[in-house]
Enzyme design. Structure first.
Site, mmCIF file in Angstrom:
data_model
loop_
_atom_site.group_PDB
_atom_site.id
_atom_site.type_symbol
_atom_site.label_atom_id
_atom_site.label_comp_id
_atom_site.label_asym_id
_atom_site.label_seq_id
_atom_site.Cartn_x
_atom_site.Cartn_y
_atom_site.Cartn_z
ATOM 1 C CG HIS A 17 -1.881 -1.089 1.352
ATOM 2 N ND1 HIS A 17 -2.018 -1.867 2.483
ATOM 3 C CD2 HIS A 17 -2.790 -1.559 0.461
ATOM 4 C CE1 HIS A 17 -2.982 -2.754 2.292
ATOM 5 N NE2 HIS A 17 -3.457 -2.606 1.077
ATOM 6 C CE LYS A 41 -13.743 -6.005 4.837
ATOM 7 N NZ LYS A 41 -13.382 -5.407 3.557
ATOM 8 N NE ARG A 90 -3.222 -7.334 -4.077
ATOM 9 C CZ ARG A 90 -3.927 -7.591 -3.016
ATOM 10 N NH1 ARG A 90 -3.334 -8.034 -1.930
ATOM 11 N NH2 ARG A 90 -5.225 -7.453 -3.016
ATOM 12 C CB SER A 127 -4.338 -6.748 4.592
ATOM 13 O OG SER A 127 -3.959 -5.475 4.145
HETATM 14 P P1 ADP Z 1 -10.005 -3.394 0.079
HETATM 15 O O1 ADP Z 1 -10.704 -3.942 1.279
HETATM 16 O O2 ADP Z 1 -10.661 -2.175 -0.494
HETATM 17 O O3 ADP Z 1 -9.596 -4.391 -0.973
HETATM 18 P P2 ADP Z 1 -7.237 -3.329 0.867
HETATM 19 O O4 ADP Z 1 -6.792 -2.712 2.138
HETATM 20 O O5 ADP Z 1 -7.103 -4.798 0.762
HETATM 21 O O6 ADP Z 1 -8.697 -2.797 0.688
HETATM 22 O O7 ADP Z 1 -6.481 -2.684 -0.384
HETATM 23 C C1 ADP Z 1 -6.567 -1.349 -0.741
HETATM 24 C C2 ADP Z 1 -5.912 -1.125 -2.107
HETATM 25 O O8 ADP Z 1 -4.542 -1.497 -2.065
HETATM 26 C C3 ADP Z 1 -6.510 -1.962 -3.228
HETATM 27 O O9 ADP Z 1 -6.459 -1.209 -4.426
HETATM 28 C C4 ADP Z 1 -5.575 -3.131 -3.336
HETATM 29 O O10 ADP Z 1 -5.596 -3.734 -4.630
HETATM 30 C C5 ADP Z 1 -4.258 -2.448 -3.081
HETATM 31 N N1 ADP Z 1 -3.241 -3.377 -2.588
HETATM 32 C C6 ADP Z 1 -3.365 -4.345 -1.665
HETATM 33 N N2 ADP Z 1 -2.196 -5.003 -1.475
HETATM 34 C C7 ADP Z 1 -1.299 -4.416 -2.301
HETATM 35 C C8 ADP Z 1 0.080 -4.654 -2.600
HETATM 36 N N3 ADP Z 1 0.775 -5.629 -2.028
HETATM 37 N N4 ADP Z 1 0.668 -3.842 -3.493
HETATM 38 C C9 ADP Z 1 -0.041 -2.858 -4.085
HETATM 39 N N5 ADP Z 1 -1.335 -2.609 -3.881
HETATM 40 C C10 ADP Z 1 -1.965 -3.370 -3.003
#
Ligand code: ADP
Length: 150
Positions: A17, A41, A90, A127
């Site tokens: 992120h 959630k 990803r 995550s």
């Molecule tokens: P959500 O619940 O909206 O999917 P996340 O916290 O999982 O929220 O992810 C938020 C954003 O970050 C999304 O666009 C996701 O694709 C991106 N993201 C998650 N992991 C990575 C990563 N390892 N590298 C780049 N972007 C990521």
């Protein structure tokens, strides 16, 4: 002034992120990281803890703002006067979902979604994996942004 939101659950905010936000700062003047929370959630980290981790990561970056929200993502974007939504991609697994949401958001409000491909070294980081490792007592510091302490 080009302002984007970077919305997500961020349970927790990872180095993947972090990388997307850093790269986004090359073409947005300001990025508002929106930490989504709603009662239905379940998350491992409280919204206060998730805010704290993101604040630590960007304490020296005045162009990054941080907020939590429990509304629709587009309503959050409108409330902070953002014209763009930044997201990371990803894999093909992420693609269909992102496209559907981006189309709906643009239809609703005209807000465009800007998607960056993840740097390949971070593409396996989610995550979910970080939470699993943490639940089993593993050190997750290498998956967090630099200078962030749990
Ligand atoms: P959500 O619940 O909206 O999917 P996340 O916290 O999982 O929220 O992810 C938020 C954003 O970050 C999304 O666009 C996701 O694709 C991106 N993201 C998650 N992991 C990575 C990563 N390892 N590298 C780049 N972007 C990521």
């Amino acid at each position: 002034m080009r302002r984007a939101i970077f919305p997500g659950t961020f349970d927790p905010f990872t180095i993947g992120h972090y990388s997307i936000v850093q790269r986004g700062l090359a073409f947005f003047d300001e990025i508002v990281i929106g930490i989504g929370h709603n009662q239905s959630k379940q998350t491992l980290f409280t919204v206060e803890k998730r805010l704290d981790l993101v604040q630590q990561a960007f304490q020296n970056e005045p162009r990054v703002k941080i907020a939590s929200y429990n509304s629709l993502t587009v309503d959050f974007a409108l409330s902070v006067k953002a014209d763009y939504i930044l997201r990371g991609l990803r894999s093909v697994g992420d693609f269909e979902y992102e496209r559907t949401v981006a189309d709906a958001n643009r239809k609703l409000t005209g807000i465009e979604t800007v998607i960056l491909f993840t740097e390949s070294e971070y593409s396996y980081i989610s995550s979910t994996v970080v939470r699993d490792l943490y639940s089993f007592g593993k050190d997750i510091s290498t998956f967090l942004p630099p200078n962030v302490k749990l």
